[in-house]
Design an enzyme around this catalytic site. Structure first.
Site, PDB file in Angstrom:
ATOM      1  N   ASN A   7       0.876  -1.184   0.000  1.00 27.70           N
ATOM      2  CA  ASN A   7       0.000   0.000   0.000  1.00 27.70           C
ATOM      3  C   ASN A   7       0.913   1.234   0.000  1.00 27.70           C
ATOM      4  O   ASN A   7       1.465   1.606   1.028  1.00 27.70           O
ATOM      5  CB  ASN A   7      -0.891  -0.036   1.250  1.00 27.70           C
ATOM      6  CG  ASN A   7      -1.807   1.168   1.348  1.00 27.70           C
ATOM      7  OD1 ASN A   7      -1.821   2.040   0.471  1.00 27.70           O
ATOM      8  ND2 ASN A   7      -2.584   1.226   2.410  1.00 27.70           N
ATOM      9  N   GLU A 383      -8.324  -5.072   5.384  1.00 31.65           N
ATOM     10  CA  GLU A 383      -8.224  -4.755   3.953  1.00 31.65           C
ATOM     11  C   GLU A 383      -7.092  -5.528   3.288  1.00 31.65           C
ATOM     12  O   GLU A 383      -7.200  -5.934   2.135  1.00 31.65           O
ATOM     13  CB  GLU A 383      -7.997  -3.246   3.793  1.00 31.65           C
ATOM     14  CG  GLU A 383      -9.212  -2.438   4.202  1.00 31.65           C
ATOM     15  CD  GLU A 383      -8.912  -0.977   4.461  1.00 31.65           C
ATOM     16  OE1 GLU A 383      -8.495  -0.654   5.590  1.00 31.65           O
ATOM     17  OE2 GLU A 383      -9.107  -0.162   3.557  1.00 31.65           O
TER      18      GLU A 383
END
Ligand code: AMP
Length: 415
Positions: A7, A383
């Site tokens: 990320n 997530e």
């Protein structure tokens, strides 16, 4: 089979390495201050001592090289060779109108992510840097993009269109997109499992972290969500103002002489809980101040809770009812008092919080009164796991990896 989840932010890289045989996390960490002074890698292996490495990290490529080196390091590493990594999954902020599902990254996908830079100017360029760096450092390893906007692509036109001239949508793609999609997807699917694997559910998921959004999910599909073209719309957040009268923007610019970028920063970084309270963007600090009698702190918390409650009520109306309300993310999972304050007044809907059950933090639990018509859950989001699962599913369906080669092993949790 290992999946590396990445990320990338403008100056940071968060990562987790998953062993998908049991969905356990082998290592995770954070590269911070890329391109700035005092840059560092904070690497946390699951079953070893973690470490912080300070270095000159000029760009994302150097940051990802450090992450890969740490993963195979003799002392702090968790795998003996990078060849064990079967796929890399990237969180990508904006997929525009193009992506409703996660995809294997190829040159056409890269071009489409590039096209969405205008819609996600802070994040998409960093996501592209991360994908390119992994491509260079791990040639041949399939990479998957999982879009923050993807889950919300099922919203119908009357929900995603703004009341602007239609050409704003046609020419410039101005519409509601929504964000935190992987989180809303994860917790809504988990709630559906907890409610007996039902699909015919009307769920309202509240992702309340520093960034915050609510989604209305009907029959497993997103029907509406509070964030819009950008993550600025909707709830009052840590430092974002959320929904305001749009006329405030030109008014402020004329009054103060702020440029478009300055007014953007004013609304994104100086507003919300921070701007209202003048104390902090963190609910814990604001609650402390409110307890000391700081009235601005107290009103900031009330503005926050009122907006969430109002959004829940409007989504119940939009879906013709609600079966469950789910709280997740930093505040939603951990703040007993804010959950209680938000739910106070929702009893008319049939949603009644049980104060004893609600006295938990960071744990999956139903927190509504037994037998209440609307259930309330706390479900910690994950997530990264969604990204890892999507990556394996997509690569396996396309014959890029053989997920049947994995032997299930005992699962251990790495908090
Ligand atoms: P996130 O962006 O999901 O990491 O959430 C961060 C925010 O969650 C913080 O700014 C706090 O406002 C809130 N938060 C985290 N832990 C707690 C806690 N124990 N009690 C109250 N609020 C919390």
């Amino acid at each position: 089979m290992m999946v590396l989840v990445i990320n990338c932010g403008s100056s940071s890289i968060k990562y987790q390495l998953f062993d998908m045989s049991n969905e356990s996390v082998l290592a995770k960490g954070l590269v911070e201050r890329i391109g700035l002074d005092k840059a560092s890698l904070n690497h946390k292996p699951a079953y070893k001592e973690g470490t912080v490495i300070s270095a000159n990290i000029e760009n994302h490529s150097i940051g990802i090289r450090m992450v890969l080196d740490a993963l195979v390091d003799k002392k702090i590493g968790v795998i003996d060779t990078l060849e064990k990594i079967a796929a890399v999954g990237h969180r990508v902020l904006h997929g525009g109108r193009k992506f409703s599902d996660s995809v294997l990254i190829d040159s056409a996908v890269m071009a489409a992510i590039e096209e969405c830079v205008e819609l996600g100017p802070l994040h998409n360029p960093a996501n592209i840097l991360g994908i390119n760096a992994c491509g260079e450092l791990m040639p041949g390893v399939p990479q998957v993009a999982v879009f923050d906007t993807g889950f919300h692509q099922t919203m119908p036109p009357h929900v995603y269109l703004y009341g602007l001239p239609y050409e704003a949508y046609e020419k410039y793609g101005i519409r509601r997109y929504g964000f935190h999609g992987t989180s809303h997807r994860y917790v809504s699917q988990r709630a559906a499992q907890l409610m007996g694997d039902r699909e015919d559910l009307r769920l309202i998921t509240c992702h309340l972290g520093n960034g915050a959004s609510v989604a209305a999910i009907r029959d497993g599909k997103c029907y509406d969500t509070s964030m819009g073209l950008t993550p600025l719309e909707g709830l009052v957040m840590g430092t974002r103002c959320g929904e305001i009268d749009p006329a405030i923007v030109p008014f402020l610019m004329k009054k103060t002489g702020m440029t478009p970028d300055q007014v953007d920063a004013y609304m994104n970084k100086k507003s919300g809980l921070l701007g209202l309270s003048g104390v902090s963007n963190d609910v814990r600090d604001i609650e402390e101040a409110a307890l000391r009698g700081d009235e601005r702190a107290n009103i900031a918390l009330e503005v926050y809770c009122y907006r969430v409650r109002k959004c829940i009520g409007s989504y119940a109306a939009a879906m013709g009812g609600v079966d469950a309300i789910i709280f997740t993310a930093g505040l939603g999972e951990n703040s007993i008092s804010m959950r209680s304050r938000i739910c106070h007044g929702l009893e008319f809907l049939g949603a009644q919080l049980d104060p004893d059950k609600n006295a938990i933090r960071g744990k999956e639990q139903e927190v509504s009164v037994d037998g209440a018509p609307v259930r309330i859950y706390v479900i910690p989001t994950n997530e990264e796991l969604v990204i890892a699962r999507d990556s394996i599913e997509i690569c396996s369906a396309l014959g890029k990896v053989d997920k049947t080669a994995d032997k299930p092993q005992a699962m251990e949790k790495f908090a």
